[in-house]
Write an enzyme that holds these catalytic residues in place. Structure first.
Site, PDB file in Angstrom:
ATOM      1  N   ASN A 177     -16.286 -14.706 -28.347  1.00  0.00           N
ATOM      2  CA  ASN A 177     -14.993 -14.828 -28.209  1.00  0.00           C
ATOM      3  C   ASN A 177     -14.082 -14.394 -29.065  1.00  0.00           C
ATOM      4  O   ASN A 177     -13.159 -13.793 -28.828  1.00  0.00           O
ATOM      5  CB  ASN A 177     -14.702 -16.445 -28.094  1.00  0.00           C
ATOM      6  CG  ASN A 177     -13.296 -16.948 -27.646  1.00  0.00           C
ATOM      7  OD1 ASN A 177     -12.860 -16.523 -26.530  1.00  0.00           O
ATOM      8  ND2 ASN A 177     -12.704 -17.593 -28.477  1.00  0.00           N
ATOM      9  N   TRP A 217      -6.425 -12.848 -21.550  1.00  0.00           N
ATOM     10  CA  TRP A 217      -6.122 -11.545 -21.644  1.00  0.00           C
ATOM     11  C   TRP A 217      -4.458 -11.598 -21.787  1.00  0.00           C
ATOM     12  O   TRP A 217      -4.052 -10.605 -22.784  1.00  0.00           O
ATOM     13  CB  TRP A 217      -6.212 -10.547 -20.476  1.00  0.00           C
ATOM     14  CG  TRP A 217      -7.731  -9.916 -20.756  1.00  0.00           C
ATOM     15  CD1 TRP A 217      -8.801 -10.289 -20.308  1.00  0.00           C
ATOM     16  CD2 TRP A 217      -7.859  -8.656 -21.367  1.00  0.00           C
ATOM     17  NE1 TRP A 217      -9.627  -9.418 -20.822  1.00  0.00           N
ATOM     18  CE2 TRP A 217      -9.187  -8.287 -21.338  1.00  0.00           C
ATOM     19  CE3 TRP A 217      -6.865  -7.607 -21.973  1.00  0.00           C
ATOM     20  CZ2 TRP A 217      -9.763  -7.163 -21.925  1.00  0.00           C
ATOM     21  CZ3 TRP A 217      -7.168  -6.549 -22.472  1.00  0.00           C
ATOM     22  CH2 TRP A 217      -8.731  -6.430 -22.629  1.00  0.00           C
ATOM     23  N   TRP A 237       3.534   0.467 -19.883  1.00  0.00           N
ATOM     24  CA  TRP A 237       2.369   0.920 -20.227  1.00  0.00           C
ATOM     25  C   TRP A 237       1.767   2.212 -20.319  1.00  0.00           C
ATOM     26  O   TRP A 237       2.263   2.877 -19.443  1.00  0.00           O
ATOM     27  CB  TRP A 237       1.210  -0.124 -19.605  1.00  0.00           C
ATOM     28  CG  TRP A 237       1.541  -1.641 -19.664  1.00  0.00           C
ATOM     29  CD1 TRP A 237       1.955  -2.246 -18.903  1.00  0.00           C
ATOM     30  CD2 TRP A 237       1.262  -2.342 -20.838  1.00  0.00           C
ATOM     31  NE1 TRP A 237       1.965  -3.690 -19.117  1.00  0.00           N
ATOM     32  CE2 TRP A 237       1.652  -3.594 -20.520  1.00  0.00           C
ATOM     33  CE3 TRP A 237       0.723  -2.128 -22.057  1.00  0.00           C
ATOM     34  CZ2 TRP A 237       1.573  -4.663 -21.413  1.00  0.00           C
ATOM     35  CZ3 TRP A 237       0.517  -3.290 -22.847  1.00  0.00           C
ATOM     36  CH2 TRP A 237       0.873  -4.589 -22.775  1.00  0.00           C
ATOM     37  N   GLU A 240     -11.884 -26.588 -27.679  1.00  0.00           N
ATOM     38  CA  GLU A 240     -12.028 -25.407 -26.733  1.00  0.00           C
ATOM     39  C   GLU A 240     -12.335 -25.801 -25.176  1.00  0.00           C
ATOM     40  O   GLU A 240     -12.038 -25.090 -24.492  1.00  0.00           O
ATOM     41  CB  GLU A 240     -13.359 -24.688 -26.998  1.00  0.00           C
ATOM     42  CG  GLU A 240     -13.492 -23.869 -28.665  1.00  0.00           C
ATOM     43  CD  GLU A 240     -12.157 -23.021 -28.541  1.00  0.00           C
ATOM     44  OE1 GLU A 240     -12.501 -21.840 -27.654  1.00  0.00           O
ATOM     45  OE2 GLU A 240     -11.315 -22.959 -29.249  1.00  0.00           O
ATOM     46  N   TRP A 248      -8.973 -26.204 -23.886  1.00  0.00           N
ATOM     47  CA  TRP A 248      -8.338 -25.197 -23.636  1.00  0.00           C
ATOM     48  C   TRP A 248      -9.068 -24.603 -22.081  1.00  0.00           C
ATOM     49  O   TRP A 248      -8.050 -24.034 -21.245  1.00  0.00           O
ATOM     50  CB  TRP A 248      -8.716 -24.072 -24.490  1.00  0.00           C
ATOM     51  CG  TRP A 248      -8.024 -23.634 -25.560  1.00  0.00           C
ATOM     52  CD1 TRP A 248      -8.055 -24.097 -26.900  1.00  0.00           C
ATOM     53  CD2 TRP A 248      -6.653 -23.083 -25.422  1.00  0.00           C
ATOM     54  NE1 TRP A 248      -6.952 -23.685 -27.594  1.00  0.00           N
ATOM     55  CE2 TRP A 248      -6.076 -22.974 -26.757  1.00  0.00           C
ATOM     56  CE3 TRP A 248      -6.041 -22.398 -24.455  1.00  0.00           C
ATOM     57  CZ2 TRP A 248      -5.023 -22.335 -27.316  1.00  0.00           C
ATOM     58  CZ3 TRP A 248      -4.506 -21.775 -24.740  1.00  0.00           C
ATOM     59  CH2 TRP A 248      -4.254 -21.621 -26.121  1.00  0.00           C
ATOM     60  N   TRP A 260      -2.820  -4.631 -20.060  1.00  0.00           N
ATOM     61  CA  TRP A 260      -3.830  -5.355 -19.926  1.00  0.00           C
ATOM     62  C   TRP A 260      -4.492  -5.707 -18.769  1.00  0.00           C
ATOM     63  O   TRP A 260      -5.793  -6.336 -18.860  1.00  0.00           O
ATOM     64  CB  TRP A 260      -3.074  -6.928 -20.445  1.00  0.00           C
ATOM     65  CG  TRP A 260      -2.155  -7.350 -19.754  1.00  0.00           C
ATOM     66  CD1 TRP A 260      -0.875  -7.257 -19.676  1.00  0.00           C
ATOM     67  CD2 TRP A 260      -2.416  -8.440 -18.720  1.00  0.00           C
ATOM     68  NE1 TRP A 260      -0.105  -7.800 -18.757  1.00  0.00           N
ATOM     69  CE2 TRP A 260      -1.112  -8.664 -17.822  1.00  0.00           C
ATOM     70  CE3 TRP A 260      -3.499  -8.954 -18.094  1.00  0.00           C
ATOM     71  CZ2 TRP A 260      -0.912  -9.508 -16.819  1.00  0.00           C
ATOM     72  CZ3 TRP A 260      -3.236  -9.980 -16.986  1.00  0.00           C
ATOM     73  CH2 TRP A 260      -1.968 -10.007 -16.296  1.00  0.00           C
TER      74      TRP A 260
END
Length: 468
Positions: free
Chosen positions: A334, A375, A299, A268, A271, A352
């Protein structure tokens, strides 16, 4: 030879230890001053004047100021445009250099460029250091010399490059320069109001970070991989807001993670570096898809659907509980961030970027790189994202990660009496059972805003343009 005077500019690194810029300043100058700017270019863009992040920063600055005073200095606090305040203060103090830690956001990079030019015009140097990331810039590249766009090979290269020196603590020993200091302004002084940090149990500053970190590393880090996906369980570190504002340093966390039996926590942290790297090298991700082809996806313009998602009344209990947690506390687990992001983009078919923007306004730990990366991952528009045909089923996700509905019942109390059998899909209860427990779908709790199977087919068709 040491410079006579230097200024350390604190930004998202609100601690007096393991601080790269402060360490370099103390080593390179005889007198070191410390400053923070409540930047009106940032503050004026916030959605309101009662913002937990501003409150968190202000309280953290009070603690930082006190710590710096024990070293003979203190914090000089200004309120205004940082591009003007820092050069002005540097000239006022007569420093020969300003030291700061690097920031990777496009707006921050533009700010630092303007400050650098202004300082240069006065003969003052600007030095920037790596502090919030373990690796940055071109330190971790592919064999072809390009930035990575897939996490796993990036992680492998990151680990291969890592040495003890990369996560060693920066020493911050030395006497700081004293000055007439007014202390940290109140929230009212900068046009803001106090929030509910105390009621929520959010403790700012280095001491708040230390309490959470000690508890996590002593009690849960070895079980992080097993616990991290279950929102009703105390399994994560809750350090995200402290990492965001630098009340704890990344290197200390990495050192501990390297010794843990479970490597999930370390992944993590990698990341986090990965998303910093993406934002730094590919700034077009702010407002656009990492993969340009995905900007062609159409969208739906559905204000009512967006409002229902924001307010936690979609009719899908885990989605609604997650959004209500966010609205109540400014934080979201998360696993739930992934679920609600997938739901907005792939069940509701809503852009998004609208969800990203809502999170940016609501999250205490909002960090542009991680928020954007998360996202885009969920919407399949980003680097190393889930394939567009992978669409989370909100019911099966609920059954898997909140099996007894404990988290749901906490944030959607109107479902408290619903049996475990139906807690993930209460619309499946018969009318008589609904009436008997006072949970009538469509009256006491919304019916599902979309039918997932139909929404899934619509999403596959929406993304079909990418096959052309």
């Amino acid at each position: 030879m040491k410079k006579e005077k230097a200024l350390v500019w604190f930004r998202r690194d609100l601690r007096d230890h393991d601080h790269a810029a402060m360490s370099a300043a103390l080593a390179g100058a005889q007198q070191v001053y410390c400053a923070f700017v409540f930047d009106t270019e940032i503050l004026d863009a916030l959605p309101g004047r009662r913002d937990r992040r501003v409150h968190f920063i202000r309280q953290s600055l009070v603690e930082l100021d006190a710590a710096l005073r024990t070293k003979g200095g203190g914090l000089i606090v200004r309120h205004g445009r940082a591009t003007e305040e820092i050069p002005s203060l540097a000239r006022e103090l007569g420093v020969s250099a300003v030291y700061a830690n690097r920031d990777y956001e496009p707006a921050a990079k533009r700010r630092d460029s303007l400050v650098t030019e202004s300082l240069k015009a006065s003969g003052i140097e600007f030095h920037a250091f790596k502090d919030q990331a373990v690796f940055d810039g071109n330190e971790v590249l592919t064999q072809a010399g390009n930035p990575f766009s897939v996490f796993t090979p990036y992680k492998n290269a990151w680990l291969k490059r890592l040495t003890a020196a990369d996560c060693a603590e920066w020493p911050c020993r030395g006497q700081l320069a004293g000055k007439e200091l007014a202390g940290v302004p109140t929230l009212a002084d900068i046009g803001f109001a106090a929030t509910d940090l105390d009621e929520l149990g959010i403790r700012p500053g280095m001491s708040g970070a230390r309490t959470l970190w000690d508890e996590f590393r002593q009690e849960r880090i070895e079980r992080y991989g097993a616990l991290r996906d279950f929102p009703a369980v105390k399994g994560v570190s809750y350090l995200s807001v402290h990492l965001r504002f630098g009340t704890i340093g990344i290197r200390e966390l990495v050192r501990t993670a390297l010794t843990a039996k479970d490597t999930t926590w370390l992944n993590e942290l990698i990341w986090r570096d990965f998303y910093f790297m993406i934002l730094d090298h590919f700034p077009h991700v702010v407002g656009s898809a990492f993969k340009p082809a995905y900007d062609a996806v159409h969208w739906d313009d559905w204000p009512a659907g967006l409002a229902a998602w924001k307010e936690g009344r979609t009719g899908y209990p885990l989605v609604d509980a997650a959004m209500r947690q966010l609205n109540h506390s400014g934080w979201m687990h998360n696993r739930l961030r992934m679920i609600v992001a997938s739901f907005l983009s792939k069940d509701l078919g809503i852009d998004w970027r609208l969800g990203e923007r809502y999170f940016a306004n609501q999250l205490n730990d909002f960090d542009l790189s991680a928020n954007n990366g998360g996202w885009q991952w969920a919407a399949s528009t980003g680097c190393d994202a889930q394939p567009y045909f992978r669409i989370f089923n909100p019911v099966t996700q609920s059954e898997r990660f909140d099996p007894e509905g404990k988290f749901i019942r906490r944030y959607v109390p109107e479902l408290a009496k619903v049996a475990n059998k139906y807690i993930h899909s209460p619309w499946q209860m018969g009318r008589i059972e609904q009436e008997s427990i006072g949970v009538v779908i469509g009256r006491n709790y919304p019916a599902p805003i979309v039918e997932h199977a139909a929404a899934r087919e619509k999403t596959l068709a929406r993304y079909a343009i990418l096959k052309i």
